[in-house]
Design an enzyme around this catalytic site. Sequence first.
Site, short mmCIF file in Angstrom:
data_model
loop_
_atom_site.label_atom_id
_atom_site.label_comp_id
_atom_site.label_asym_id
_atom_site.label_seq_id
_atom_site.Cartn_x
_atom_site.Cartn_y
_atom_site.Cartn_z
N GLU B 264 -10.20 -33.04 21.33
CA GLU B 264 -10.02 -32.69 22.74
C GLU B 264 -8.97 -31.59 22.73
O GLU B 264 -7.83 -31.83 22.31
CB GLU B 264 -9.60 -33.95 23.50
CG GLU B 264 -9.79 -33.85 24.98
CD GLU B 264 -8.49 -33.51 25.64
OE1 GLU B 264 -8.19 -32.29 25.71
OE2 GLU B 264 -7.79 -34.43 26.06
N CYS B 301 -3.88 -32.45 29.81
CA CYS B 301 -5.12 -31.73 29.48
C CYS B 301 -5.85 -31.35 30.75
O CYS B 301 -6.64 -30.41 30.76
CB CYS B 301 -6.05 -32.61 28.66
SG CYS B 301 -5.22 -33.71 27.54
#
Lengths: 525, 525
Positions: B264, B301
Amino acid sequence: MNITGEMLIGQSAIKGQEGTFQAINPATNEKITPDFGAGTQTNVDQACTLAQQAFDTYRETTQEQRASFLEEIATGILALGPQLIERATQESGLPTARLEGERARTVGQLRLFAKVIRDGHYLNATLDSALPERTPPRSDLRLRKIALGPVAVFGASNFPLAFSVAGGDTAAALAAGCPVVVKAHSAHPGTSELVGRVIQQAVATCKLPEGVFSLIIGNGNAVGQALVSHPAIKAVGFTGSRQGGLALMRAAAQRREPIPVYAEMSSINPMFLLPNALAARAAQIGSAFVDSLTMGVGQFCTNPGLVIGLAGEHLAQFQEAASNALKAKAAGTMLTPGIHSAYVSGVERMRAIAGVESVGQGLAATGPCAAQAALFATDAATFLASEQLEDEIFGPSSLIVACKNEDEMRAVAEHLAGQLTATLQLDATDHALAKKLLPTLERKAGRILVNGFPTGVEVSYAMVHGGPFPATSDSRSTSVGASAIDRFLRPVCYQDLPADLLPAALQDGNPLGLSRLVDGALLAT
Amino acid sequence: MNITGEMLIGQSAIKGQEGTFQAINPATNEKITPDFGAGTQTNVDQACTLAQQAFDTYRETTQEQRASFLEEIATGILALGPQLIERATQESGLPTARLEGERARTVGQLRLFAKVIRDGHYLNATLDSALPERTPPRSDLRLRKIALGPVAVFGASNFPLAFSVAGGDTAAALAAGCPVVVKAHSAHPGTSELVGRVIQQAVATCKLPEGVFSLIIGNGNAVGQALVSHPAIKAVGFTGSRQGGLALMRAAAQRREPIPVYAEMSSINPMFLLPNALAARAAQIGSAFVDSLTMGVGQFCTNPGLVIGLAGEHLAQFQEAASNALKAKAAGTMLTPGIHSAYVSGVERMRAIAGVESVGQGLAATGPCAAQAALFATDAATFLASEQLEDEIFGPSSLIVACKNEDEMRAVAEHLAGQLTATLQLDATDHALAKKLLPTLERKAGRILVNGFPTGVEVSYAMVHGGPFPATSDSRSTSVGASAIDRFLRPVCYQDLPADLLPAALQDGNPLGLSRLVDGALLAT
């Protein structure tokens, strides 16, 4: 239907300008008309751009629309009648009955995926209710899977129908909602064109955007590389050699945006002869094994290329029965001159390895691409010491490995690379040993069989035609069976979307009648 | 609990011999005792070999055993009490309340996966009955998913609890039946050791093989590369920079046996301000946006790094409200000196780009790693012409893009690379435009939100924390939520296995009480 040698790019038919080639009849080594024009990177770009343009529309067609589309393709393939079988026979050397069976399988796959679409389990519809009173409050969350994007499919040589233009990869990708660009296999371009025209017509009949399907023809690897490298392509389906699969994996990994490659590559499909089964029916297993080994001239991904047993009289009986059965097996025509010469040199290489004995042969080859079946034997120590003995020889060749004891048999199992299948021949009194072998075989193979043979891959819900590398590039998936659709999907979560912006699959009231996971509970319909 | 600076390899604690380092308190730039000893490739090999030895036993523990194990870890983390929060605060600069929330989330994740295991849907149990009368006969075929193998997990800097040693990747992998080798993040080694010791103890308490869990410490990248390259490792979980993720993807692709990497990486999480919503509540959205932007010093994120609206008075109102709100936002301490300096240079780079205007700032930085929030603005033409403007600046920085019209807004959406999230601020009268944007956003993002902000990722069944590259390396999966377990599983098919050799999940009579797909029909329990 007229075979023109053209590529099918959307609704157009375009003669490729990058040189021409003809199909070769492997039974005679004669060329077959017409000329096929090879495409360029520009043609790849045309097809991929059309696919990209079609994507948003196609992926949001209703389940019924896509199911009908697949059924239309199935009907169209059957409507080609004998022409398809005749052309495929000429181009592949495969017998008529085999190709008729393969056509039935191809049509069956398309119809299974029509059912898979209508069932809708592939959508993974999942709803979590909002919890406004919780601290912190929880939003309304809903998940469905959507199509990944345009998919590149590489036709396989050994299944000119079932794993080629309208084969398993194409059916699964179209079912998922992905436009497909097929690179025709150069060994059966006429078969490819016939089937491609059926799909092209079905696209028009079903009033789908033309970019849903294209068929590209290429000479050499450039067109395939361009296809995998095209930014519009989001996944790749491939069945073929390890070398070919590895090249596609590299190309996909080197893209600016790496994409998944589903390459089904090489497997030698070990068969373990457990002691009591072997004692009880060595000869019977040996003879049935040879039928599996030589079926389709051994040109199956699941061909049993390795047999493991305990050294002794029963293994000798097995070997003798196999050897005798082999003597009566005619040398069948292989798919292409290239496959045939690779087989011949693979067998020669095997014969030259110290510690490996030639213990059986089929009838001598006659035609230009005819392959004489071959059976070899060695001991486990030799096998464990030579990586080469694990290389797949594509064709009717197999190797018997004699083990000193059960521990050595388990060591051979542990030594193996990834496989599509692993087979156990066993009796009730072999279960204790089978239980010791099973954990290893589960780690090594995608399918474990008992008292059968690995050739013959059922197209159903529970099938897995996959397995750890190098059997495939991605052990998390299967290329045969209903789950093959999962390869071409990705999940999307919708948070607090107003009702009229939600996809139907996730709306309150469940208008599509799907099985859904609601607040953790599976509500099946 | 005493923090010793040791690695945890199975049930042993070993001081690494490859140099030492200390954690740094980013709020003071002071080092924190004790010394941590960095490991070598030998330590990696020890941990991976133990994991491999543990695998067959661990993956076949009962669902109840693995669920209890995860719950034991959750209980153990809570039992660490204030020590864990204090150490994590020192090492990360994150406030106590945030870390307490993160601990609750970590414990909640472990407990969710315990439920996921007990529910058993992840097994995908599928049975196709034998059809002996059919031509050809169909074998009995049964499919379940099994664990992929030992998994390497790289702790993330920005979630020292929820995406580190016992975080989402570890919980999902352990739930699937995969042993885990964690590479501790060097920014919070003490926090890592505390949590690692809890897992180590839980392994012993639950009488599991010691190789189920190890914690490796490394200086630089060598240990991580060795971990990803180790033959026993079958998958990788990573949350971090794009550069770091790409390096792991390369290492995994270059292995003799390539393995999946779930990285990720980077996302700028576009937020689209649709015209009627903007007209109705520009100021309100602007102020709430700044709360999301600056939360946790922007170190999520899912931080909203891009805002797209139609140029005009309403966008000006939004910008003014955001700018005003920003003025009151204190400069928070970032996680590490390295992250802080990357943020500062990212903001400087942005400021220097022609056509980009600085339109807002937070309060000036004071502490050594304090980050002053930054808001920029540009027009769509500039944005579309500069790839650099799409680079993630990890921290509280965002860019407003003014579009001339709806078509330009759609062009910006189409231009974007893959994202974790995309947000729409809309009113009922904006739905027509939203419907035009949604297909593009579905292709670009793993989660689509309406009238919310992307920060705050619910851990539930329907969550997707994933998305197309470069948001992640594999858009087919999520790293948050129940579906995260799917990343660490692969299907195996059992053909004609005698009853006593079948895994419990697939036995007649359904002894585990699973929901199963039987001859195509989903039978939920």
